[in-house]
Design a protein around this motif. Structure first.
Motif, short mmCIF file in Angstrom:
data_model
loop_
_atom_site.label_atom_id
_atom_site.label_comp_id
_atom_site.label_asym_id
_atom_site.label_seq_id
_atom_site.Cartn_x
_atom_site.Cartn_y
_atom_site.Cartn_z
N SER A 64 115.56 9.47 33.82
CA SER A 64 115.83 8.45 33.56
C SER A 64 116.38 7.90 32.08
O SER A 64 115.87 8.16 31.62
N HIS B 111 119.48 16.20 39.06
CA HIS B 111 120.21 14.57 38.89
C HIS B 111 119.32 13.80 38.88
O HIS B 111 117.83 13.33 39.05
N PRO C 78 117.75 10.31 38.24
CA PRO C 78 117.76 9.18 39.90
C PRO C 78 118.58 7.98 39.53
O PRO C 78 118.53 7.54 40.70
N ARG D 182 111.85 13.19 36.22
CA ARG D 182 112.54 13.87 36.63
C ARG D 182 113.12 13.98 38.13
O ARG D 182 111.79 14.24 38.76
N ASP D 183 113.89 14.36 38.59
CA ASP D 183 114.54 14.89 40.35
C ASP D 183 113.05 15.83 40.52
O ASP D 183 112.43 15.76 41.52
N GLN E 173 109.90 15.31 40.57
CA GLN E 173 109.27 13.91 42.14
C GLN E 173 109.57 14.69 43.22
O GLN E 173 108.47 14.84 44.07
N ASP E 174 110.46 15.99 43.34
CA ASP E 174 111.16 16.67 44.81
C ASP E 174 109.58 17.33 45.17
O ASP E 174 109.42 17.65 46.16
#
Lengths: 341, 341
Positions: A140, A160, A162, A202-203, A206-207
């Motif tokens: 980010s 990706h 965010p 970072r994605d 988080q995911d």
DNA sequence: GCCCAGTCTGGGAACGTTCACAGATATACA
DNA sequence: TGTATATCTGTGAACGTTCCCAGACTGGGC
């Protein structure tokens, strides 16, 4: 004694080829670039002449005239040490390189470690040294990613960030992978399952956490989740110690990466817990760590090579002026079940 | 939706700078290249103009005119998989890159896996895409190395293929390192010490074996030496099994690399031997493996970053036409003593 | 026989830089 | 003062390619 190279002979140019073939520069150029409107006779003659004089196209002249560099930058936003250790990044690099060299593009790797590097890379990009970029593990607020958007350079993300839109991205389905392996871990009968999370900026981080949470449903206990910035062995060791102190009865752990899992294994060993007998542990990545660990790791395999290839293709098609889906593509993962759970 | 980049604005050229500064092309060029015979006034004006118009030199034009690519090739003759896993290669790469980018050179990595790649790289070299090369882990009879000699390209080896002269090389003192750590291992009181050797077609493999032999002196027993082609975990596992079958009373092992040592550890574990109690084991490289192993490895540290830097400097000085010692340079190693012996 | 479209070829111009050379000015020495 | 030397600046030419335009040739349709 000296060891300076002997003077190299002058390289053959398109003019030499033209003279040899008894044709003009223009025709030779058309053959080289595979254009229409060249007779079969001319094509054969030019190809023979190229072979005879040993012609190799002068990239500098081509680049100058076409105003392109025929190079694609691979921007890796990780500390140098992680770049060295992380085989996923290496595999992405190899996949990218395979596609680019097929398309006659050169891969230029740019590793960003400090903020100073970040400025240097941004300047590099505006210098036109690359026609496009592939950005790995952007965070980010990443200044490079924003510079790329601002400059309008054809680009693709692997993963990706965010906060950035308008650039296609290729990723793996971290959520589904994390959910699936957590469910598998639960299916072995574990009751108190925790997670050592990482890289929540970072994605991917988080995911993976979200997938873990989804798998646990009502059983989710935020007290059993710890997080640290880096995907590293150290994170696993500290994380495991913390989890053990918070919940001595813990019997299952999802580590956000294999390196973290390896650190967690050491943490368990230190505490005298047996794996998988007392505690089951699963990782993510199926990196070289997974097989090296004792016991070998059950983990989520990600198609790193395919990520690199697909990202390269996205950039190349933008360069060809083709439409590119602005949204991203998520590649599926698979579970590799071994001995750690 | 589309995501093709917006048309990028025309880049500033040396002409724009000249116009802005009220001077000529030639003077601007002289300032950019740091040549003599430029007045202070002119220098200041040009620098201000460069900053104002945002000038960045067009590499293609420069390369075309100077007939140089300003790129150095880093040829890695290893399977892709090893390239990914071997942090020593990565560290060499980073060191090389640091020196080259300081000198305004671009690093181009060429990984040779198959023989098909070998041809492709040889062709690449003759295409003038690089001004010089650094060759890592070349083997005896290496076709690339011979092509480099034939083409007279400024070059430096990291490590020294036994059959090629006339190119400077940078290496580590494998012999001294191997001898020192073997002596250290003997000093712990081991009586039956064996070695898992590897890569005997390269200087590193040969010299490590020679160092081991020198340390043992009269106690050397060729029956306690096994060898395999690859520095890998698999080599260590197979090698340890073989050694155990040949000499069940073995109490010390020098593994030719950390990855081999890691495999050997697994072999010992499998046979129920305790490390370091029953068998002491030492490795070579001080790579990431060393800390990951259980117990952590006693090993020989090699200054990989310095190797890369020095090799880059050797190539650059050849490019400047300076004299370069034709013989090689061996960098010293140091011993890192941990828990495995 | 004429015209047009399609196919094929040749050559001028340009990309942005560096290099060599020529000319201009300043400085030093006799 | 004259002359040699050092310092500084501007300009033409060239690097090797691609792009574009002009022209030549072919064949088909009227």
């Amino acid at each position: 004694m000296m060891a300076t190279g002997a003077a190299r002979p002058r390289r053959a140019t398109i003019h030499d080829v033209a003279a040899e073939a008894g044709l003009s520069r223009g025709t030779v150029s058309r053959v080289i670039n595979g254009e229409r409107y060249v007779s079969d006779d001319a094509r054969v003659a030019v190809e023979a002449a190229i072979a005879k004089v040993g012609y190799v196209r002068n990239t500098a002249a081509r680049n100058l005239k076409t105003q392109q560099s025929h190079a694609i930058g691979l921007i890796v936003h990780e500390p140098h040490s992680l770049f060295l250790e992380d085989p996923v990044i290496g595999a992405i690099l190899l996949g990218t390189n395979a596609i680019l060299s097929e398309a006659d593009y050169q891969l230029v790797s740019l590793v960003i470690d400090s903020d100073r590097d970040s400025d240097r890379v941004a300047e590099y990009l505006s210098g036109g040294f690359v026609d496009g970029v592939i950005i790995i593990s952007a965070r980010s607020g990443d200044p490079i990613a924003h510079a790329v958007v601002r400059l309008g350079i054809p680009a693709a993300f692997v993963g990706h960030p965010p906060d950035i839109d308008g650039i296609p991205f290729i990723g793996i389905d971290n959520f589904a992978g994390a959910k699936a392996i957590t469910e598998r871990l639960l299916a072995t009968g574990r009751r108190r399952v925790g997670m050592i999370a990482s890289a929540l900026d970072r994605d991917s981080g988080q995911d993976r956490l979200a997938g873990f949470r989804a798998a646990l449903g009502d059983a989710f206990d935020s007290n059993l989740v710890v997080d640290y910035p880096l995907y590293s062995h150290g994170t696993g060791l500290s994380g495991m110690r913390e989890l053990l102190s918070r919940a001595p009865d813990i019997d299952g752990v999802f580590a956000a990466s294999d390196s973290i899992a390896a650190g967690a294994l050491d943490g368990l060993r230190e505490a005298g817990r047996r794996v998988p007998d007392d505690v089951g542990i699963v990782g993510f990545d199926d990196s070289a760590w997974a097989l090296r660990c004792q016991p070998t790791l059950s983990t989520v395999r990600q198609p790193a090579d395919a990520l690199g290839r697909l990202a390269a293709e996205r950039v190349l098609s933008q360069l060809r002026g083709e439409q590119v889906p602005e949204s991203g593509t998520l590649l599926p993962t698979s579970i590799v079940w071994r001995d750690s759970a």
